[in-house]
Design a protein around this motif. Structure first.
Motif, PDB file in Angstrom:
ATOM      1  N   SER A   1       0.829  -1.206   0.000  1.00  0.00           N
ATOM      2  CA  SER A   1       0.000   0.000   0.000  1.00  0.00           C
ATOM      3  C   SER A   1       0.866   1.260   0.000  1.00  0.00           C
ATOM      4  O   SER A   1       0.541   2.244  -0.671  1.00  0.00           O
ATOM      5  CB  SER A   1      -0.930   0.014   1.219  1.00  0.00           C
ATOM      6  OG  SER A   1      -1.837  -1.057   1.147  1.00  0.00           O
ATOM      7  N   LEU A   2       1.949   1.227   0.732  1.00  0.00           N
ATOM      8  CA  LEU A   2       2.860   2.367   0.764  1.00  0.00           C
ATOM      9  C   LEU A   2       3.551   2.545  -0.591  1.00  0.00           C
ATOM     10  O   LEU A   2       3.629   3.654  -1.125  1.00  0.00           O
ATOM     11  CB  LEU A   2       3.894   2.182   1.881  1.00  0.00           C
ATOM     12  CG  LEU A   2       4.906   3.300   2.081  1.00  0.00           C
ATOM     13  CD1 LEU A   2       4.220   4.649   2.327  1.00  0.00           C
ATOM     14  CD2 LEU A   2       5.839   2.959   3.248  1.00  0.00           C
ATOM     15  N   ALA A   3       4.019   1.443  -1.182  1.00  0.00           N
ATOM     16  CA  ALA A   3       4.653   1.515  -2.501  1.00  0.00           C
ATOM     17  C   ALA A   3       3.658   2.017  -3.542  1.00  0.00           C
ATOM     18  O   ALA A   3       3.995   2.846  -4.391  1.00  0.00           O
ATOM     19  CB  ALA A   3       5.202   0.147  -2.901  1.00  0.00           C
ATOM     20  N   LEU A   4       2.427   1.553  -3.466  1.00  0.00           N
ATOM     21  CA  LEU A   4       1.399   2.010  -4.406  1.00  0.00           C
ATOM     22  C   LEU A   4       1.125   3.498  -4.240  1.00  0.00           C
ATOM     23  O   LEU A   4       0.872   4.195  -5.224  1.00  0.00           O
ATOM     24  CB  LEU A   4       0.115   1.206  -4.224  1.00  0.00           C
ATOM     25  CG  LEU A   4       0.145  -0.179  -4.872  1.00  0.00           C
ATOM     26  CD1 LEU A   4      -0.984  -1.042  -4.338  1.00  0.00           C
ATOM     27  CD2 LEU A   4       0.086  -0.077  -6.386  1.00  0.00           C
ATOM     28  N   ALA A   5       1.190   3.999  -3.031  1.00  0.00           N
ATOM     29  CA  ALA A   5       0.982   5.438  -2.809  1.00  0.00           C
ATOM     30  C   ALA A   5       2.094   6.250  -3.469  1.00  0.00           C
ATOM     31  O   ALA A   5       1.837   7.318  -4.036  1.00  0.00           O
ATOM     32  CB  ALA A   5       0.908   5.742  -1.311  1.00  0.00           C
ATOM     33  N   VAL A   6       3.316   5.739  -3.421  1.00  0.00           N
ATOM     34  CA  VAL A   6       4.429   6.413  -4.095  1.00  0.00           C
ATOM     35  C   VAL A   6       4.169   6.427  -5.601  1.00  0.00           C
ATOM     36  O   VAL A   6       4.298   7.468  -6.262  1.00  0.00           O
ATOM     37  CB  VAL A   6       5.781   5.731  -3.773  1.00  0.00           C
ATOM     38  CG1 VAL A   6       6.907   6.297  -4.626  1.00  0.00           C
ATOM     39  CG2 VAL A   6       6.114   5.880  -2.291  1.00  0.00           C
ATOM     40  N   PHE A   7       3.758   5.286  -6.151  1.00  0.00           N
ATOM     41  CA  PHE A   7       3.478   5.216  -7.579  1.00  0.00           C
ATOM     42  C   PHE A   7       2.258   6.063  -7.952  1.00  0.00           C
ATOM     43  O   PHE A   7       2.241   6.687  -9.012  1.00  0.00           O
ATOM     44  CB  PHE A   7       3.285   3.772  -8.038  1.00  0.00           C
ATOM     45  CG  PHE A   7       4.596   3.095  -8.318  1.00  0.00           C
ATOM     46  CD1 PHE A   7       5.304   3.373  -9.466  1.00  0.00           C
ATOM     47  CD2 PHE A   7       5.126   2.192  -7.413  1.00  0.00           C
ATOM     48  CE1 PHE A   7       6.521   2.770  -9.724  1.00  0.00           C
ATOM     49  CE2 PHE A   7       6.337   1.578  -7.661  1.00  0.00           C
ATOM     50  CZ  PHE A   7       7.049   1.870  -8.816  1.00  0.00           C
ATOM     51  N   GLU A   8       1.280   6.095  -7.089  1.00  0.00           N
ATOM     52  CA  GLU A   8       0.092   6.928  -7.328  1.00  0.00           C
ATOM     53  C   GLU A   8       0.496   8.388  -7.488  1.00  0.00           C
ATOM     54  O   GLU A   8       0.020   9.093  -8.386  1.00  0.00           O
ATOM     55  CB  GLU A   8      -0.889   6.775  -6.156  1.00  0.00           C
ATOM     56  CG  GLU A   8      -1.961   7.816  -6.069  1.00  0.00           C
ATOM     57  CD  GLU A   8      -2.986   7.764  -7.184  1.00  0.00           C
ATOM     58  OE1 GLU A   8      -3.529   8.826  -7.527  1.00  0.00           O
ATOM     59  OE2 GLU A   8      -3.235   6.671  -7.709  1.00  0.00           O
ATOM     60  N   GLU A   9       1.381   8.833  -6.628  1.00  0.00           N
ATOM     61  CA  GLU A   9       1.868  10.207  -6.720  1.00  0.00           C
ATOM     62  C   GLU A   9       2.611  10.437  -8.036  1.00  0.00           C
ATOM     63  O   GLU A   9       2.465  11.485  -8.668  1.00  0.00           O
ATOM     64  CB  GLU A   9       2.788  10.487  -5.522  1.00  0.00           C
ATOM     65  CG  GLU A   9       2.826  11.923  -5.114  1.00  0.00           C
ATOM     66  CD  GLU A   9       3.587  12.100  -3.812  1.00  0.00           C
ATOM     67  OE1 GLU A   9       4.832  12.013  -3.820  1.00  0.00           O
ATOM     68  OE2 GLU A   9       2.922  12.345  -2.792  1.00  0.00           O
ATOM     69  N   ASN A  10       3.401   9.450  -8.455  1.00  0.00           N
ATOM     70  CA  ASN A  10       4.100   9.556  -9.739  1.00  0.00           C
ATOM     71  C   ASN A  10       3.107   9.659 -10.892  1.00  0.00           C
ATOM     72  O   ASN A  10       3.267  10.495 -11.783  1.00  0.00           O
ATOM     73  CB  ASN A  10       4.987   8.335  -9.978  1.00  0.00           C
ATOM     74  CG  ASN A  10       6.282   8.386  -9.218  1.00  0.00           C
ATOM     75  OD1 ASN A  10       6.548   9.310  -8.468  1.00  0.00           O
ATOM     76  ND2 ASN A  10       7.099   7.375  -9.396  1.00  0.00           N
ATOM     77  N   VAL A  11       2.091   8.796 -10.879  1.00  0.00           N
ATOM     78  CA  VAL A  11       1.101   8.792 -11.961  1.00  0.00           C
ATOM     79  C   VAL A  11       0.347  10.121 -11.976  1.00  0.00           C
ATOM     80  O   VAL A  11       0.114  10.693 -13.049  1.00  0.00           O
ATOM     81  CB  VAL A  11       0.147   7.582 -11.842  1.00  0.00           C
ATOM     82  CG1 VAL A  11      -0.999   7.686 -12.842  1.00  0.00           C
ATOM     83  CG2 VAL A  11       0.918   6.283 -12.061  1.00  0.00           C
ATOM     84  N   SER A  12      -0.003  10.642 -10.820  1.00  0.00           N
ATOM     85  CA  SER A  12      -0.687  11.938 -10.766  1.00  0.00           C
ATOM     86  C   SER A  12       0.181  13.034 -11.384  1.00  0.00           C
ATOM     87  O   SER A  12      -0.305  13.883 -12.140  1.00  0.00           O
ATOM     88  CB  SER A  12      -1.052  12.308  -9.327  1.00  0.00           C
ATOM     89  OG  SER A  12      -2.020  11.418  -8.838  1.00  0.00           O
ATOM     90  N   GLY A  13       1.466  13.012 -11.078  1.00  0.00           N
ATOM     91  CA  GLY A  13       2.382  13.985 -11.665  1.00  0.00           C
ATOM     92  C   GLY A  13       2.501  13.823 -13.174  1.00  0.00           C
ATOM     93  O   GLY A  13       2.561  14.806 -13.924  1.00  0.00           O
ATOM     94  N   LEU A  14       2.503  12.569 -13.635  1.00  0.00           N
ATOM     95  CA  LEU A  14       2.557  12.311 -15.071  1.00  0.00           C
ATOM     96  C   LEU A  14       1.294  12.812 -15.770  1.00  0.00           C
ATOM     97  O   LEU A  14       1.362  13.327 -16.887  1.00  0.00           O
ATOM     98  CB  LEU A  14       2.744  10.820 -15.344  1.00  0.00           C
ATOM     99  CG  LEU A  14       4.112  10.242 -14.999  1.00  0.00           C
ATOM    100  CD1 LEU A  14       4.082   8.718 -15.084  1.00  0.00           C
ATOM    101  CD2 LEU A  14       5.183  10.813 -15.910  1.00  0.00           C
ATOM    102  N   GLU A  15       0.150  12.661 -15.113  1.00  0.00           N
ATOM    103  CA  GLU A  15      -1.107  13.140 -15.692  1.00  0.00           C
ATOM    104  C   GLU A  15      -1.083  14.657 -15.865  1.00  0.00           C
ATOM    105  O   GLU A  15      -1.523  15.174 -16.893  1.00  0.00           O
ATOM    106  CB  GLU A  15      -2.298  12.704 -14.830  1.00  0.00           C
ATOM    107  CG  GLU A  15      -2.590  11.228 -14.940  1.00  0.00           C
ATOM    108  CD  GLU A  15      -3.579  10.711 -13.912  1.00  0.00           C
ATOM    109  OE1 GLU A  15      -4.238   9.697 -14.213  1.00  0.00           O
ATOM    110  OE2 GLU A  15      -3.698  11.286 -12.815  1.00  0.00           O
ATOM    111  N   VAL A  16      -0.543  15.354 -14.878  1.00  0.00           N
ATOM    112  CA  VAL A  16      -0.427  16.814 -14.976  1.00  0.00           C
ATOM    113  C   VAL A  16       0.505  17.181 -16.133  1.00  0.00           C
ATOM    114  O   VAL A  16       0.202  18.055 -16.946  1.00  0.00           O
ATOM    115  CB  VAL A  16       0.065  17.420 -13.640  1.00  0.00           C
ATOM    116  CG1 VAL A  16       0.443  18.879 -13.791  1.00  0.00           C
ATOM    117  CG2 VAL A  16      -0.995  17.240 -12.557  1.00  0.00           C
ATOM    118  N   LEU A  17       1.637  16.499 -16.214  1.00  0.00           N
ATOM    119  CA  LEU A  17       2.600  16.762 -17.279  1.00  0.00           C
ATOM    120  C   LEU A  17       1.987  16.455 -18.646  1.00  0.00           C
ATOM    121  O   LEU A  17       2.097  17.254 -19.583  1.00  0.00           O
ATOM    122  CB  LEU A  17       3.864  15.929 -17.056  1.00  0.00           C
ATOM    123  CG  LEU A  17       4.993  16.099 -18.067  1.00  0.00           C
ATOM    124  CD1 LEU A  17       5.548  17.523 -18.012  1.00  0.00           C
ATOM    125  CD2 LEU A  17       6.093  15.082 -17.790  1.00  0.00           C
ATOM    126  N   ALA A  18       1.335  15.315 -18.773  1.00  0.00           N
ATOM    127  CA  ALA A  18       0.763  14.896 -20.062  1.00  0.00           C
ATOM    128  C   ALA A  18      -0.364  15.814 -20.515  1.00  0.00           C
ATOM    129  O   ALA A  18      -0.631  15.921 -21.712  1.00  0.00           O
ATOM    130  CB  ALA A  18       0.267  13.460 -19.965  1.00  0.00           C
TER     131      ALA A  18
END
Length: 184
Positions: free
Chosen positions: A63-80
């Motif tokens: 769950s903690l690792a997924l939260a880190v990846f979730e934050e990455n994906v959110s940042g990628l969505e903003v960038l994209a």
């Protein structure tokens, strides 16, 4: 001797969002420097919270690792979402993230629906960039999103066995090879 942050006074439920953000930030650093097996108590300590706070927010390591990846994906969505950002720029950022965090999240068996949901989000943010690159003649017009996700997986798969300091260069080499195959 490394200094550990002083424990903050307990501010109760009103500090929950701040504690969660601190835990994710500490996990990002710990996973990238120590790997997926980084001690959770060390992550809690680095975040300035107790283990109880850690487990209230994240019941397990995944769950903690997924939260880190979730934050990455959110940042990628903003960038994209920025029209001027190209597929190559997006792939470069993704490679940097992969190089920093692999092997934080191992591919679970059976597949984890949380990982599948994030993969779908990544596919969604890549789709318009892949279409734009194909329309501009930068990649073959028959390249699919499924193939791009496969390419990301291929890049990710070569990184875990490499020394951490070599991962960024290895990720770039892998993408350079894959880009040649994707070009029109």
């Amino acid at each position: 001797m490394p200094m550990t942050p002083a424990r903050r006074p307990n501010r109760g439920p009103r500090a929950a969002a701040e504690n969660r953000a601190a835990l994710i930030a500490a996990a990002r650093i710990a996973f990238s420097t120590e790997g997926y097996g980084a001690p959770l108590n060390g992550i809690a300590r680095a975040a300035g919270v107790g283990q109880g706070s850690l487990y209230r927010h994240f019941p397990d390591r995944e769950s903690l690792a997924l939260a880190v990846f979730e934050e990455n994906v959110s940042g990628l969505e903003v960038l994209a979402a920025r029209p001027e950002v190209t597929l190559d720029e997006l792939l470069t950022v993704m490679s940097e993230q992969l190089a920093a965090l692999i092997p934080t999240l191992m591919v679970p068996s059976p597949p984890d629906p949380r990982v599948e949901a994030m993969t779908a989000r990544v596919a969604g943010l890549l789709a318009p960039k892949v279409r734009a690159a194909a329309d501009a003649g930068l990649i073959r017009p028959d390249v699919t999103i499924t193939e791009m996700i496969l390419a990301l997986g291929m890049v990710a798969s070569v990184l875990p066995t490499a020394p951490r300091q070599d991962r960024p260069a290895l990720a770039e080499q892998a993408w350079a090879l894959l880009r040649r195959g994707l070009r029109a």
